[in-house]
Design an enzyme around this catalytic site. Structure first.
Site, mmCIF file in Angstrom:
data_model
loop_
_atom_site.group_PDB
_atom_site.id
_atom_site.type_symbol
_atom_site.label_atom_id
_atom_site.label_comp_id
_atom_site.label_asym_id
_atom_site.label_seq_id
_atom_site.Cartn_x
_atom_site.Cartn_y
_atom_site.Cartn_z
ATOM 1 N N LYS A 193 0.835 -1.213 0.000
ATOM 2 C CA LYS A 193 0.000 0.000 0.000
ATOM 3 C C LYS A 193 0.866 1.258 0.000
ATOM 4 O O LYS A 193 1.600 1.506 0.946
ATOM 5 C CB LYS A 193 -0.911 0.051 1.227
ATOM 6 N N GLY A 245 7.108 4.643 8.257
ATOM 7 C CA GLY A 245 6.218 5.777 8.478
ATOM 8 C C GLY A 245 6.410 6.351 9.865
ATOM 9 O O GLY A 245 7.500 6.262 10.440
ATOM 10 N N SER A 246 5.329 6.899 10.404
ATOM 11 C CA SER A 246 5.434 7.602 11.682
ATOM 12 C C SER A 246 5.572 6.627 12.851
ATOM 13 O O SER A 246 5.106 5.492 12.802
ATOM 14 C CB SER A 246 4.207 8.479 11.891
ATOM 15 N N THR A 247 6.210 7.113 13.909
ATOM 16 C CA THR A 247 6.377 6.288 15.110
ATOM 17 C C THR A 247 5.014 5.953 15.706
ATOM 18 O O THR A 247 4.799 4.844 16.206
ATOM 19 C CB THR A 247 7.273 7.026 16.121
ATOM 20 N N GLY A 250 3.599 3.139 13.787
ATOM 21 C CA GLY A 250 4.464 1.990 14.076
ATOM 22 C C GLY A 250 4.080 1.324 15.399
ATOM 23 O O GLY A 250 4.022 0.091 15.497
ATOM 24 N N GLU A 267 10.330 0.809 10.214
ATOM 25 C CA GLU A 267 11.318 1.870 10.010
ATOM 26 C C GLU A 267 10.588 3.175 10.263
ATOM 27 O O GLU A 267 9.725 3.576 9.481
ATOM 28 C CB GLU A 267 11.877 1.778 8.585
ATOM 29 N N CYS A 301 13.527 10.610 6.764
ATOM 30 C CA CYS A 301 13.459 10.068 8.125
ATOM 31 C C CYS A 301 14.814 10.202 8.824
ATOM 32 O O CYS A 301 14.878 10.371 10.038
ATOM 33 C CB CYS A 301 13.011 8.621 8.093
ATOM 34 N N GLU A 398 10.242 14.912 16.100
ATOM 35 C CA GLU A 398 10.469 14.909 14.652
ATOM 36 C C GLU A 398 9.555 15.942 13.997
ATOM 37 O O GLU A 398 8.362 15.949 14.217
ATOM 38 C CB GLU A 398 10.171 13.518 14.091
HETATM 39 P P1 NAI Z 1 1.789 7.743 8.637
HETATM 40 O O1 NAI Z 1 2.625 6.901 9.498
HETATM 41 O O2 NAI Z 1 0.377 8.010 9.034
HETATM 42 O O3 NAI Z 1 1.756 7.154 7.149
HETATM 43 C C1 NAI Z 1 2.638 6.170 6.632
HETATM 44 C C2 NAI Z 1 1.848 5.080 5.940
HETATM 45 O O4 NAI Z 1 1.096 4.357 6.907
HETATM 46 C C3 NAI Z 1 0.831 5.578 4.915
HETATM 47 O O5 NAI Z 1 0.798 4.680 3.839
HETATM 48 C C4 NAI Z 1 -0.475 5.524 5.691
HETATM 49 O O6 NAI Z 1 -1.615 5.402 4.881
HETATM 50 C C5 NAI Z 1 -0.275 4.285 6.528
HETATM 51 N N1 NAI Z 1 -1.087 4.216 7.745
HETATM 52 C C6 NAI Z 1 -1.620 5.234 8.461
HETATM 53 N N2 NAI Z 1 -2.287 4.766 9.523
HETATM 54 C C7 NAI Z 1 -2.173 3.421 9.496
HETATM 55 C C8 NAI Z 1 -2.624 2.362 10.345
HETATM 56 N N3 NAI Z 1 -3.325 2.607 11.445
HETATM 57 N N4 NAI Z 1 -2.293 1.086 10.022
HETATM 58 C C9 NAI Z 1 -1.562 0.821 8.923
HETATM 59 N N5 NAI Z 1 -1.113 1.778 8.090
HETATM 60 C C10 NAI Z 1 -1.407 3.059 8.369
HETATM 61 O O7 NAI Z 1 2.539 9.126 8.451
HETATM 62 P P2 NAI Z 1 1.892 10.563 8.141
HETATM 63 O O8 NAI Z 1 0.659 10.777 8.950
HETATM 64 O O9 NAI Z 1 1.731 10.676 6.690
HETATM 65 O O10 NAI Z 1 3.048 11.534 8.660
HETATM 66 C C11 NAI Z 1 3.086 11.917 10.017
HETATM 67 C C12 NAI Z 1 4.487 12.031 10.521
HETATM 68 O O11 NAI Z 1 5.137 10.776 10.425
HETATM 69 C C13 NAI Z 1 5.368 12.963 9.741
HETATM 70 O O12 NAI Z 1 5.208 14.278 10.159
HETATM 71 C C14 NAI Z 1 6.734 12.419 10.041
HETATM 72 O O13 NAI Z 1 7.178 12.953 11.267
HETATM 73 C C15 NAI Z 1 6.510 10.944 10.199
HETATM 74 N N6 NAI Z 1 6.889 10.183 8.988
HETATM 75 C C16 NAI Z 1 8.027 9.445 9.004
HETATM 76 C C17 NAI Z 1 8.434 8.756 7.873
HETATM 77 C C18 NAI Z 1 9.676 7.950 7.846
HETATM 78 O O14 NAI Z 1 10.211 7.735 6.767
HETATM 79 N N7 NAI Z 1 10.157 7.438 8.933
HETATM 80 C C19 NAI Z 1 7.671 8.845 6.620
HETATM 81 C C20 NAI Z 1 6.450 9.598 6.722
HETATM 82 C C21 NAI Z 1 6.102 10.252 7.866
#
Ligand code: NAI
Ligand code: MG
Length: 486
Positions: A193, A245-247, A250, A267, A301, A398
Site C-alpha cells: 500500500k 512511516g510515523s512512530t 508503528g 522503520e 526520516c 520529529e
Molecule cells: P503515517 O505513518 O500516518 O503514514 C505512513 C503510511 O502508513 C501511509 O501509507 C499511511 O496510509 C499508513 N497508515 C496510516 N495509519 C495506518 C494504520 N493505522 N495502520 C496501517 N497503516 C497506516 O505518516 P503521516 O501521517 O503521513 O506523517 C506523520 C508524521 O510521520 C510525519 O510528520 C513524520 O514525522 C513521520 N513520517 C516518518 C516517515 C519515515 O520515513 N520514517 C515517513 C512519513 C512520515
C-alpha cells in the site's frame, strides 16, 4: 571569543527557469487497484484525488481500497505463492526482478517527473537520487535471488509467504523498491500500500510489473488511506508486515501484531544529529548540513535535523550556513534549478509551521532567508533555530520539514551525551579530520547509520534501520534479505 568572520558577499543572480518537460508522461484520469495481475475497481466504488502539492492542482483519482479489496489481494498473493512463486528456482525469479529493473530504467524520466508532480520533491532529487536508487535496488536484489545459499551458508533457505508492505510519502518509489525487491528475491509474494498522497509512481511500477510478465498475484498494489493499511496489518493470512512511516502508526502496528506469528520490521522516525568538530572541513560540512536537512524539504526520516557544532567554530559555521541558505532556490519542483520544492501535503505544512511557532515561543533565535514563496502550493522556507535548549520540543520531536536546530558543545563526551539524548536513533553525521574520533563516535552514538564527512548517502548494498523509537529490522544489503526469510 572567536573573531567574527567578515560577511563574504554572496553572489546573487537569477537563473532563467529550466522546467523539466512533462510532455512525455501520460496520467490516467482514474487509477484502479492492481490485484492478481489485473486492474480492478475498488469494492466501495470510492476514489480519492491526488494533488500536486506545488500548485494544488488535482492530478488523478485513486481507488480507495477497503478490507474486502485487501482480502482479495491477500488471496491472490497466497495463491501465487503456493502455486508459482515459492516453487520457482531463484535463477528464474532473478530474471523477472532484473527485467523490472531494466523496464524502470527505460522509463526513468517518466518516473522522475511523476514523482515530482505527485510528491513536491525537486526534479533534481527524483531524477538523480530516487529513481536511480530504486532501479539499483532491483538490480542488486536480482543478483541475490539465485545465491541465497551463499548469502546464508549452512542454513535452510525458506521464504515467509505473503508480505504486507506499507510505505510513506517521502520517497514513494524508492520505498516501494526497498520493500518489493528483497521480498521477491527471497520468494515471497506481496500486497503493498502506497501513501495516500503519493500513489502514482507505485501504480506506474505496477504497470511495469505487469509488462514484465511477472506471474499474476505475485505483486498486488492496493491504494488507500490508513484504514486500508490497517486492513493489511490485521489480515489473518499475512505472514510479514514491513512498515515505514510515523512512530505513532508503528506503535499501533506493533500492538496489533503482538501475540500473532507475523514477522515485522518497522522503520520509523528520526531526529538525527549532525556533529561538526573544529577540525572539520567547514565548507564541505555546510554543504552536508544543507543536504542533510534542506534538500527534499526535510522530508527524510534520517534528516540531520539537530546540528551540534563545537563551540569555538559555532559562529563561523552559523554565518556560513546563513550565507548558503540565502542562495537556496525555493519554488517549482519541476525547475531544475530548484533546491527546495513543495511540502508534501497541507497537513504536513501545518505540522511544520506549528513547530516553527513553538520554537519561537520557546525563545530560540530564528533565521529564515528571504524567499519568494509561490502564491499557490505548500511551501516552507528553510529555517534555522540557534541557541536551542536540549529540552525544547523542536530539538526533541520529529518535525519532518526544513527546520534545523543548532546546539553547541565543547567536548566529545558532551556531544555524545547530547546526541544520544533523544527517543530516536536512526542516523548521525560526524565531521572531523580525525579518523580515530570517527571510530570512537561510531561505537558510542546510538544510531543505525553513521555517516563520516558526508550525509544522506545511500547504497543498496548497505543496511539501513534504527534503534529505539526509530524502529527495528534492517533494509538493504544482506540484512534486507534476512528480513524476508524464516
Ligand atoms: P503515517 O505513518 O500516518 O503514514 C505512513 C503510511 O502508513 C501511509 O501509507 C499511511 O496510509 C499508513 N497508515 C496510516 N495509519 C495506518 C494504520 N493505522 N495502520 C496501517 N497503516 C497506516 O505518516 P503521516 O501521517 O503521513 O506523517 C506523520 C508524521 O510521520 C510525519 O510528520 C513524520 O514525522 C513521520 N513520517 C516518518 C516517515 C519515515 O520515513 N520514517 C515517513 C512519513 C512520515
Ligand atoms: Mg497519517
Amino acid at each position: 571569543m572567536v573573531k567574527k568572520v567578515s560577511k563574504i558577499e554572496v553572489p546573487s543572480w537569477d537563473y532563467s527557469p529550466s522546467l523539466e518537460s512533462t510532455s512525455h508522461i501520460v496520467l490516467k484520469e482514474k487509477y484502479d487497484l492492481y490485484i492478481d495481475g489485473r486492474w480492478v475497481k475498488p469494492h466501495s466504488g470510492k476514489y480519492f484525488a491526488t494533488v500536486n502539492p506545488a500548485d494544488e492542482q488535482k492530478l488523478a483519482d485513486i481507488a480507495y481500497g477497503n478490507a474486502l479489496d485487501v482480502d482479495k489481494a491477500v488471496k491472490a498473493a497466497r495463491k501465487a505463492y503456493n502455486e508459482v512463486w515459492s516453487k520457482m528456482p531463484g535463477s528464474e525469479r532473478a530474471k523477472y526482478i532484473y527485467r523490472i529493473a531494466r523496464l524502470m530504467q527505460e522509463r526513468a524520466r517518466e518516473f522522475a517527473v511523476i514523482e515530482t508532480l505527485d510528491s513536491g520533491k525537486t526534479i533534481r532529487e527524483s531524477r538523480d537520487i530516487d529513481v536511480p536508487l530504486a532501479c539499483n535496488h532491483f538490480f542488486y536484489y536480482a543478483g541475490w535471488a539465485d545465491k541465497l545459499e551463499y548469502a546464508f551458508p549452512n542454513r535452510k533457505i525458506q521464504s515467509l509467504g505473503v508480505a504486507g508492505q506499507i510505505i510513506p510519502w517521502n520517497f514513494p518509489l524508492l520505498m516501494a523498491a526497498w520493500k518489493i525487491a528483497p521480498a521477491l528475491a527471497t520468494g515471497n509474494t506481496i500486497v503493498l500500500k502506497p501513501a495516500e498522497t503519493t500513489s502514482l509512481t507505485a501504480l506506474l511500477l505496477a504497470e511495469i510489473i505487469d509488462q514484465s510478465g511477472l506471474p499474476p498475484g505475485v505483486v498486488n498494489i492496493v491504494t488507500g488511506y490508513g484504514d486500508t493499511g490497517a486492513a493489511i496489518v490485521n489480515h489473518a493470512d499475512v505472514d510479514k508486515i514491513a512498515f515505514t512511516g510515523s512512530t505513532g502508526v508503528g506503535k499501533l502496528i506493533q500492538k496489533a501484531l503482538a501475540g500473532t506469528s507475523k514477522k515485522v520490521t518497522l522503520e520509523l522516525g528520526g531526529k538525527s544529529a549532525n556533529i561538526i568538530f573544529d577540525d572539520a572541513p567547514i565548507d564541505q560540512a555546510v554543504e552536508g548540513i544543507v543536504n542533510g536537512i534542506f534538500f527534499n524539504q526535510g522530508h527524510v526520516c534520517c534528516a540531520g535535523s539537530r546540528l551540534f557544532v563545537q563551540e569555538n567554530i559555532a559562529e563561523r559555521v552559523v554565518e556560513k550556513l546563513k550565507q548558503r541558505m540565502e542562495t537556496l532556490y525555493l519554488g517549482n519542483p519541476l525547475d531544475k534549478n530548484t533546491d527546495i520544492g513543495a511540502i508534501n501535503s497541507k497537513e504536513q505544512l501545518v505540522t511544520i509551521l506549528k513547530y516553527i511557532k513553538i520554537g519561537q515561543k520557546e525563545g530560540a533565535e530564528m533565521y529564515q532567508p528571504v524567499c519568494n514563496i509561490p502564491a499557490k502550493g505548500y511551501y516552507c522556507p528553510p529555517t534555522l533555530f540557534i541557541n536551542v535548549a536540549q529540552s525544547s520540543l523542536i530539538a526533541q520531536e520529529e518535525i519532518f520539514g526544513p527546520v534545523l536546530t543548532i546546539q553547541t558543545f565543547r567536548t566529545v563526551d558532551e556531544v555524545i551525551q547530547k546526541a544520544n539524548n533523544t527517543p530516536f536513533g536512526l542516523a548521525a553525521g560526524v565531521w572531523t579530520d580525525k579518523g580515530s574520533r570517527i571510530f570512537n563516535l561510531t561505537t558510542k552514538l546510538r544510531a543505525g547509520v553513521i555517516w563520516a564527512n558526508t550525509y544522506n548517502k545511500f547504497d543498496p548494498t548497505s543496511p539501513f534501520g534504527g534503534y529505539k523509537e526509530s524502529g527495528f529490522g534492517r533494509e538493504g544489503g544482506l540484512h534486507g534479505l534476512s528480513a524476508y526469510l524464516k
